[in-house]
Design an enzyme around this catalytic site. Structure first.
Site, PDB file in Angstrom:
ATOM      1  N   PRO A   1     -31.994  47.454  20.511  1.00  0.00           N
ATOM      2  CG  PRO A   1     -32.747  49.643  20.578  1.00  0.00           C
ATOM      3  CD  PRO A   1     -31.582  48.790  20.947  1.00  0.00           C
ATOM      4  N   PRO A   2     -33.631  46.526  17.364  1.00  0.00           N
ATOM      5  CG  PRO A   2     -35.605  45.576  16.574  1.00  0.00           C
ATOM      6  CD  PRO A   2     -35.083  46.510  17.617  1.00  0.00           C
TER       7      PRO A   2
ATOM      8  CD  GLU B   1     -51.315  67.532   9.116  1.00  0.00           C
ATOM      9  OE1 GLU B   1     -50.315  67.788   9.829  1.00  0.00           O
ATOM     10  OE2 GLU B   1     -51.959  66.474   9.227  1.00  0.00           O
TER      11      GLU B   1
ATOM     12  CE  LYS C   1     -29.613  42.919  18.827  1.00  0.00           C
ATOM     13  NZ  LYS C   1     -30.209  44.080  18.147  1.00  0.00           N
TER      14      LYS C   1
END
Length: 683
Positions: free
Chosen positions: A229-230, A451, A234
Site C-alpha cells: 500500500p502507499p 451518535e 517501498k
C-alpha cells in the site's frame, strides 16, 4: 572534474557564438544585426535605388515646370527622374509652402511618349543611366523571412545547448546515479519490514560476493518487485539499498520514460541499461512501475501506444535475446494488479516482496525513529500510540508526529505533549474543527441521538470493537463521529464480528426512527457501508444463509487496464434475485438488532444523548459506565482529549490489520481518511 567542466564549456562556446548564457545573447545580437542590415538593403532597393536626392514632386508638377521652361537638367534611370530647376519653385503641402530647386519624380506606368520631344525642344540637358538588371528588391524580400526563421531556430538551439538539453539529449536516460558517500540511508533507518529487508540484504550479499552463490549453481534474481500500500516504505527500502550496496545504484521514476516524442521511452530504456552494463554489477530502481508496466492492449483505441513500446523494450532488456548479466532491476508499485503478466513472470521480476502495513511492534519502532529529533514530554507513551493507531502506514505515523510538533509550537510547549499528539490524530483523521458551523437545538439533538445510537450498540454487543470516544463536534466533512479502537491487530473477520459491526453501523438510523419516528440523510454513508459489507458477505465470503459454501463474486475488470470491455455475471437471474433478497435480509436483521439493543438500554441511550448535547464529547469509558449503570464513575472529558481513529473502506480479505472504526454522521459525504479495511462505517 572542474577542469573537465571548464573544457566542455570552452568547447561549447568556441566554435559558435552563444555557447552559454552570454553566448546566447551574442547570438541574438548577431541575428538582429543581420536582420537590420537586410531590412535596410531592402528599403534602399525599394525607395533609394535611382533616386539620388531632391524634393519629391508629382509627375504633373514636373510637366508644369517643364512647360514653364524652368527645367535645366534631368537624369533618367529606369522610371526615376532626378533633375534641377533654373530657378526655385514653390509647392504647398498640408498648408505649408515648400521651396525647392532639385527634385525627384517617377514616370507613370503607362509611359509618356512626348516627354523626350518636349525636353529637346526646350534644350534641357538630359542624362540617362542604365537600370540594374538584377532584382535586388525581390531577392531581399524573399530571403528576409527565411533568414529570420533560421535566426529564431538558431537562438532556440543555442539556448537548449546552454541548458544541457541538446536536440538529441531527449532520448537519453534520466536515471540518476547515487553516490554511496552521499546516500546516508541504511536499513537501520527502516523500521519493521524485517522480511523485506532480509530479502534485499541477500541481493546486496550477491553483489558483494557473487562467487559464493555461483559455486552452488545459484543465480541472482534479475528483478525484485516491491509491492504494498502507499506509504509503507517501498521507496525508503530502495534508498536503503543504495546506501548499503557497494555497487552503482541508478534511480528513475516510471513517468520519466514518457515524453511527447515517439520512440523516446524505448530509447531511454536502452540508454539506461547501457549505462548500467558499463558499470556492472549495478542496480536499477524504477519507482511507480505501473506508469509504464500496465497491461498491454489496454483501452478502447487500436492505435500505437507509446507506453506499450516502452514496456516492450523494458521486457527485452530484462530477459530478451541478449543476456543481461550483472544488472539487477528493482521496482516499486502499489498497483500490482494492473501490471502486465509478462513483466511479473519468473526470469524478469523473479521476486515479489510485499511491504505491508506495519504491525503494532513495527509501528512502535517507526515512531521511535521519527521521534529521534523531536523532544517528547514524559507523558508521551509511544507504545500506547502504536497500539491506538492500527492500520497506520509509516508515512501516516511520520505525518502524525509532524502535526503534533506543529501543534506543540503553536501552543508554546517546549516539548511535544501527549495532548498535542491526540489533537494531531483528530486533525489528521477527521479534519479541522468547523468552528463556524452552528447547529440549532433540533439538529444538535438529532445528531446527539444518532451518535448515541452507534455508541450504545457498540458498547453492548460482545463482538464489536470497544468504543473510544463519541463526539458531535463537526470536523472536516463529518458532523459527528463515534470512534472504536480494536484491542489488537486483526487480520481475519469472524461471522459474528461482522454481524455486530453491521448492527453498530445501523445504530444511528435505528436511533432516528426510535426517537423522532423519521429518517434523515445523515445515515447515507451508513447505508452504503452496510450494503457493501452485506454484499461481500453473500458474494465473496460465503456468509449468506442461502449461499454458505460458494463464492459468486467476480472481479470487474477495467477496460482501460487491459481487461475485457464487458463481463457478464456467471449466475442466473433467479440467483441474482436471491442474492438481493439475502442482502436485504442481512441489512434488515442488523437494523432490528440495533433497535432491540437501544430499546433494552433506553435509559443509558437517553443519558448519553443528554451528555452529548451538554458536553459535545464523551469518552468510551463513560459510555461503558452508562451501559453498566455505574453513573457515579462518569467523569467529564477534557476538550483536548482525542483518540486514534481511521475510516476503513477496503476489503477484509486483503488480510490487513484491523483499524479503528469511525462511524460518522455527515450530511455531505461522510468520507474520512481511507485506510484499507472493509468494515469501517460512516454515516
Amino acid at each position: 572534474m572542474a577542469d573537465q567542466t571548464s573544457q566542455n564549456d570552452n568547447q561549447n562556446g568556441s566554435g559558435l557564438p552563444g555557447g552559454g548564457p552570454s553566448g546566447t545573447g551574442r547570438g541574438r545580437l548577431i541575428i538582429w544585426v543581420i536582420a537590420g542590415t537586410l531590412l535596410a538593403l531592402w528599403a534602399y532597393s525599394y525607395w533609394g535605388m535611382g533616386a539620388s536626392g531632391g524634393e519629391r514632386i508629382s509627375y504633373s508638377e514636373f510637366r508644369t515646370q517643364l512647360q514653364q521652361e524652368n527645367v535645366e537638367r534631368v537624369e533618367v534611370k529606369g522610371n526615376a527622374i532626378n533633375g534641377s530647376l533654373k530657378s526655385q519653385a514653390t509647392r504647398s503641402e498640408q498648408g505649408n509652402t515648400i521651396e525647392y530647386q532639385n527634385f525627384v519624380t517617377y514616370l507613370p506606368s503607362f509611359g509618356d511618349e512626348q516627354l523626350m520631344d518636349l525636353l529637346e525642344s526646350q534644350g534641357v540637358n538630359v542624362v540617362t543611366k542604365p537600370e540594374s538588371s538584377f532584382p535586388w528588391g525581390l531577392v531581399i524580400m524573399g530571403l528576409l523571412p527565411v533568414l529570420l526563421l533560421f535566426g529564431v531556430g538558431y537562438i532556440f538551439l543555442r539556448r537548449m545547448q546552454s541548458q544541457g538539453q541538446g536536440l538529441f539529449s531527449v532520448r537519453q536516460s534520466k536515471a540518476e546515479l547515487y553516490d554511496k558517500d552521499e546516500e546516508d540511508t541504511t536499513f537501520d533507518d527502516v523500521a519493521g519490514a524485517d522480511s523485506a529487508k532480509e530479502e534485499l540484504r541477500e541481493i546486496i550479499k550477491f553483489l558483494k560476493n557473487p562467487k559464493r552463490f555461483e559455486g552452488l549453481g545459484g543465480k541472482v534474481p534479475k528483478g525484485v518487485l516491491l509491492v504494498g500500500p502507499p506509504g509503507t516504505g517501498k521507496t525508503l527500502l530502495a534508498r536503503a539499498v543504495a546506501g548499503e550496496a557497494n555497487a552503482p545504484f541508478f534511480s528513475v521514476s516510471g513517468s520519466d520514460f514518457m515524453e511527447m516524442f515517439v520512440g523516446v521511452g524505448a530509447s531511454r530504456v536502452r540508454d539506461m541499461f547501457s549505462e548500467a552494463k558499463e558499470t556492472s554489477p549495478a542496480i536499477i530502481f524504477i519507482d511507480e512501475l505501473d506508469s509504464i508496466g500496465r497491461k498491454r492492449g489496454a483501452g478502447l483505441g487500436g492505435g500505437n501506444d507509446e507506453r506499450e513500446q516502452t514496456l516492450n523494450q523494458l521486457l527485452s532488456e530484462l530477459d530478451g535475446f541478449e543476456e543481461n548479466e550483472g544488472v539487477i532491476v528493482m521496482a516499486a508499485t502499489n498497483r500490482p494488479d494492473i501490471l502486465d503478466s509478462a513483466l511479473t513472470r519468473p526470469g524478469r521480476f523473479d521476486r515479489q516482496i510485499t511491504v505491508d502495513l506495519p504491525t503494532k511492534q513495527s509501528r512502535h519502532e517507526i515512531l521511535k525513529i521519527h521521534a529521534r529529533e523531536k523532544p517528547l514530554s514524559d507523558d508521551v507513551d509511544l507504545e500506547e500510540i502504536a497500539r491506538s493507531t492500527p492500520g497506520f502506514s509509516g508515512a501516516d505515523l511520520e505525518n502524525l508526529l509532524n502535526e503534533a510538533a506543529l501543534l506543540a509550537g503553536r501552543h508554546g510547549h517546549d516539548a511535544i505533549q501527549y495532548s498535542d499528539i491526540e489533537q494531531a490524530r483528530d486533525k489528521v483523521m477527521m479534519g479541522l474543527k468547523r468552528d463556524g458551523m452552528v447547529l440549532d437545538d433540533e439538529e444538535k439533538k438529532l445528531l446527539a441521538y444518532h451518535e448515541a445510537g452507534h455508541a450504545i450498540v457498540g458498547a453492548v454487543l460482545p463482538n464489536a470493537d470497544p468504543v473510544h470516544k463519541v463526539t458531535i463536534v463537526p470536523r472536516g466533512k463529518a458532523m459527528g463521529v463515534t470512534q472504536q479502537l480494536p484491542e489488537k491487530d486483526q487480520y481475519l473477520y469472524r461471522h459474528d464480528y461482522i454481524l455486530d459491526r453491521l448492527a453498530v453501523i445501523m445504530g444511528g438510523r435505528a436511533a432516528e426512527e426510535l426517537i423522532f419516528d423519521t429518517a434523515t440523510s445523515g445515515a447515507e454513508n451508513d447505508l452504503k457501508q452496510v450494503r457493501k459489507m452485506a454484499r461481500k458477505m453473500v458474494l465473496d465470503w460465503g456468509m449468506g444463509d442461502q449461499f454458505k459454501h460458494i463464492s459468486l463474486g467476480e472481479d470487474q475488470g477495467n477496460v482501460f487496464l487491459g481487461d475485457e470491455i464487458a463481463k457478464g455475471r456467471e449466475y442466473s437471474d433467479d440467483t441474482a434475485r436471491e442474492v438481493d433478497e439475502e442482502i436485504r435480509r442481512i441489512s434488515e436483521d442488523a437494523f432490528q438488532r440495533a433497535v432491540d439493543t437501544l430499546n433494552e438500554h433506553h435509559e443509558a441511550f437517553d443519558q448519553l444523548a443528554d451528555m452529548l448535547i451538554e458536553q459535545e464529547e464523551v469518552s468510551g469509558k463513560d459510555v461503558l459506565n452508562l451501559v453498566n449503570g455505574d453513573t457515579d464513575e462518569i467523569g467529564h472529558m477534557p476538550t483536548t482529549n482525542g483518540a486514534a481513529a481511521s475510516e476503513e473502506n477496503g476489503s477484509a480479505d486483503d488480510h490487513e490489520p484491523d483499524e479503528a472504526t469511525v462511524i460518522e454522521e455527515d450530511g455531505e459525504s461522510g468520507e474520512g481518511r481511507a485506510s484499507g479495511s472493509a468494515d469501517a462505517s460512516g454515516s
